[in-house]
Scaffold this active site. Structure first.
Site, PDB file in Angstrom:
ATOM      1  CB  CYS A   2      59.054  44.327  52.861  1.00 16.11           C
ATOM      2  SG  CYS A   2      59.778  43.647  51.351  1.00 16.11           S
ATOM      3  NE  ARG A  27      53.789  47.036  54.367  1.00 12.19           N
ATOM      4  CZ  ARG A  27      54.160  48.322  54.268  1.00 12.19           C
ATOM      5  NH1 ARG A  27      53.468  49.232  54.918  1.00 12.19           N
ATOM      6  NH2 ARG A  27      55.182  48.692  53.543  1.00 12.19           N
ATOM      7  CD1 TRP A  78      56.090  42.694  46.376  1.00 10.89           C
ATOM      8  CD2 TRP A  78      54.418  41.485  47.160  1.00 10.89           C
ATOM      9  NE1 TRP A  78      55.250  42.458  45.336  1.00 10.89           N
ATOM     10  CE2 TRP A  78      54.202  41.721  45.777  1.00 10.89           C
ATOM     11  CE3 TRP A  78      53.477  40.735  47.847  1.00 10.89           C
ATOM     12  CZ2 TRP A  78      53.087  41.237  45.092  1.00 10.89           C
ATOM     13  CZ3 TRP A  78      52.364  40.274  47.170  1.00 10.89           C
ATOM     14  CH2 TRP A  78      52.184  40.506  45.812  1.00 10.89           C
ATOM     15  CG  ASN A 104      59.860  48.171  52.043  1.00 11.77           C
ATOM     16  OD1 ASN A 104      59.720  47.532  50.999  1.00 11.77           O
ATOM     17  ND2 ASN A 104      59.034  49.129  52.391  1.00 11.77           N
ATOM     18  N   GLY A 105      62.543  47.607  49.867  1.00 14.55           N
ATOM     19  CA  GLY A 105      63.007  48.435  48.759  1.00 14.55           C
ATOM     20  C   GLY A 105      63.958  47.653  47.864  1.00 14.55           C
ATOM     21  CD  GLU A 490      42.687  50.236  32.794  1.00 10.76           C
ATOM     22  OE1 GLU A 490      42.481  49.253  32.051  1.00 10.76           O
ATOM     23  OE2 GLU A 490      42.752  50.135  34.030  1.00 10.76           O
ATOM     24  CE  LYS A 494      41.361  50.402  36.958  1.00 11.94           C
ATOM     25  NZ  LYS A 494      41.253  49.257  36.055  1.00 11.94           N
ATOM     26  CD  GLU A 497      38.007  47.128  37.126  1.00  7.82           C
ATOM     27  OE1 GLU A 497      38.123  45.951  37.501  1.00  7.82           O
ATOM     28  OE2 GLU A 497      38.963  47.769  36.654  1.00  7.82           O
ATOM     29  CG  HIS A 513      33.595  54.013  10.603  1.00  7.52           C
ATOM     30  ND1 HIS A 513      33.448  54.116   9.233  1.00  7.52           N
ATOM     31  CD2 HIS A 513      34.789  54.605  10.903  1.00  7.52           C
ATOM     32  CE1 HIS A 513      34.518  54.718   8.717  1.00  7.52           C
ATOM     33  NE2 HIS A 513      35.341  55.019   9.710  1.00  7.52           N
ATOM     34  CE  LYS A 616      44.847  43.199  42.246  1.00  8.23           C
ATOM     35  NZ  LYS A 616      44.567  44.465  41.503  1.00  8.23           N
TER      36      LYS A 616
END
Ligand code: AGP
Length: 621
Positions: A2, A27, A78, A104-105, A490, A494, A497, A513, A616
């Protein structure tokens, strides 16, 4: 994560606070609110779900003159506990309306505190963890040893709270004072001339002052327009603080001094994993966020599907190893875009785990709907409270990374891996395939990972140098075995992209193979080595693979645990990671690959936060 701001000074507090919230909009948030001490013994509060514009429209509707005053605070939320609605938006007030708090938290022990308040006849108006704090402060102020003392009342309450939190309190009896506290989440004082600011990030006040003081762990600050006084939670004044001058411009301030949000988010990964784990091991048991599935229903599960896309899919591939190992349930990990078109065998005994940072990915959402049509149970792992996928699931476990601004998933990916492991432990716990002490031990191992991630992040400069050196390569291959295989996938994603470079991840056993034909002189191949303390056969076979590719001219970049000397002769570049339990190693081995890809992209002059052609959240199939 937040956005928080407090102000005491000579300006119109409403204008200062609203502008500060606007500067923290980057944020990400799902509701916003303000509280203004009007100087006539009143505390005026307004809050609205949705964008800041909704709050501003409401302020205009009720009349901004109601919010006249030179002290106040604001919040962009958030959501973690409680959906993004008006009633859950901050600030929260006590019953009298004279005390307000923004937060926040995560207050981990909010449930017993809520029960204590309800037992005392307090009616709580929201579903949030935050609200318990304001009622406790109001009660400590109204009666008992700290009656009438606002600051001591706050300190008394702070000593009772567990978790990670930044809390800012205002009391109508004290219009020239704001009290704030910090544990494990950022809090900064902005020192002005005849005015003081308190905020979760310097972007909130950078236009008014560049003199700031970073608060330390378990500290309380009391601000007035001419002073700030810092103590610990017991009131001791001799505590370390960190005065500094902000030399960033606003754009850099939003990125914490980094050139891109993604780079900041890579650095936020220890906290993101810690926050995701926090509060999910209570009284010796794993607890999810929303569990509308009984232990019996979990015991009735005889098969697990994981459905997701992109990095979220890779996090599911990592989870497969642990969930099968811990629960002995068969786990199939499926690309959500393929899942429903292959007519999967689903029934009431099937658990479908849908992993999605945004909670809005169309492919994953449609897979969830298909699973529900087939009567399967659905558990969502999501980073966005109130998104469509968690709303349609039977159970939910939220990752708590705060908003991830960079299109490429980093902190959300690591948090997903941590959350997926919690799901595995919850299943093992419900099904009795792990004893309570075994579940506790696994959780402890997991809870120790944020510190290792933080340690690893301090050693990334050689990775950046290597990335710059290899940035002109036509391609990079990635190899791994066991949980290192999804990490290889992954790492390749990265690089694709972010740097638009051809990259491919392989199970190392597959080399012979076909893919080994790709190896040519100087081709960089990044290899994710398993722990030497794990299954020795995996380690020795991967060592053989490295020898095979090195013999064919590959430039070997090996990610291996500290002290794994056996790989050194075969690594043209060795990237060491801290030791960890085998199943948890992806929480570490992924990090250098993120840093590598971001640095290659920057070397190539690309926008790391907004890669071409990508969004996103992919809300179309
Ligand atoms: C990964 O870096 C990408 N951002 C992308 O693959 C992403 O993981 C995928 O689109 C899934 O998104 P979700 O987690 O929001 O469902």
């Amino acid at each position: 994560m937040c956005g928080i701001v407090g102000y005491v000074g000579h300006r119109n507090a409403l204008d200062v606070v609203v502008e500060a919230l606007r500067r923290m909009e980057y944020r990400g948030y799902d509701s916003a609110g303000i509280a203004i001490l009007d100087g006539r013994g009143g505390l005026a509060v307004e809050r609205k779900a949705g964008r800041l514009a909704n709050l501003e429209a409401e302020l205009d509707e009720v009349g901004r003159d109601r919010f006249a005053g030179t002290a106040g605070m604001g919040h962009t939320r958030w959501a973690t506990h409680g959906r993004p609605t008006d009633r859950n938006a901050h600030p929260h007030r006590d019953a009298s309306g004279r005390v307000a708090v923004v937060h926040n938290g995560i207050i981990e022990n909010f449930a017993p505190l809520r029960a204590e308040l309800e037992h005392a006849g307090v009616e709580l108006a929201s579903d949030t963890d935050t609200e318990v704090a304001v009622h406790l402060v109001a009660r400590a102020y109204a009666e008992g040893p700290t009656a009438g003392d606002f600051v001591e009342s706050a300190r008394t309450v702070l000593r009772r709270l567990e978790g990670a939190f930044t809390l800012v309190f205002a009391h109508a009896d004290h219009p020239g004072t704001i009290v704030a506290a910090r544990r494990s989440t950022p809090l900064v004082v902005g020192v002005g001339d005849g005015e003081m600011f308190i905020a979760s990030d310097v972007a909130a006040f950078i236009e008014f002052t560049r003199d700031a003081v970073e608060l330390g762990q378990d500290q309380v600050v009391v601000i007035t327009k001419d002073s700030y006084v810092v103590t610990d939670f017991d009131g001791n004044p001799d505590v370390p603080t960190q005065p500094f001058t902000i030399d960033w411009d606003l754009a850099a301030a939003e990125k914490g001094g980094h050139d891109y949000f993604m780079l900041k988010e890579i650095e936020e990964q220890p906290g993101a994993v810690a926050d995701t784990l926090r509060g999910h091991f209570v009284d010796g048991r794993i607890v999810l966020d929303e569990q509308r599935l009984s232990d019996q229903e979990l015991r009735d599960i005889d098969k697990v599907f994981v459905v997701a896309c992109g990095s979220s899919y890779h996090s599911g591939l990592v989870a497969k190893y642990a969930i099968e190992h811990w629960t002995r349930l068969p786990v199939e990990v499926e690309l959500a875009s393929e899942f429903r078109y292959r007519d999967p065998v689903l029934d009431r005994s099937t658990l479908v785990v849908a992993i999605s940072q945004s909670g809005e990915t169309a492919d994953t959402l449609e897979a969830v709907r298909h699973a529900k049509e087939q009567k399967a149970r659905v558990l969502a792992v999501c980073n966005t409270n109130g998104a469509q996928i968690p709303r349609e699931a039977d159970a939910v476990l939220y990752t708590r990374t705060g908003p991830e601004i960079g299109v490429a998933s980093t902190k959300a990916f690591l948090a997903q891996m941590a959350a997926n492991l919690l799901v595995g432990l919850a299943l093992a716990q419900a099904r009795g395939t792990k004893y309570p002490d075994e579940v506790a031990r696994e959780y402890e191992d997991l809870a120790a990972m944020p510190e290792r991630i933080a340690q690893l992040l301090t050693t990334m400069e050689p990775v950046r140098e290597l990335a710059r050196e290899l940035s002109a390569s036509p391609a990079v291959l990635f190899l791994g075995r066991h949980v290192g295989y999804p990490v290889a996938l992954e790492g390749a994603l990265k690089l694709k992209e972010l740097a638009y470079m051809h990259a491919e991840g392989f199970a190392a056993g597959e080399l012979k193979h076909g893919p080994i034909a790709l190896i040519e002189d100087g081709l960089p191949v990044i290899v994710v080595m398993p722990s030497p303390k794990g299954r020795a056969v995996l380690h020795s076979k991967l060592l053989s693979n490295i020898r095979e590719i090195q013999a064919r001219g590959a430039r070997t970049v090996v990610i291996a645990e500290e002290g794994d000397e056996t790989v050194r002769p075969f690594a043209d570049h060795l990237i060491e990671i801290p030791s960890s339990p085998s199943l948890l190693q992806p929480l570490l081995s992924t990090v250098p690959l993120q840093v590598f890809a971001a640095e290659v992209a920057q070397s190539r002059g690309y926008d790391v936060d907004k890669p071409r052609n990508l969004a996103k959240s992919v809300t179309v199939e």
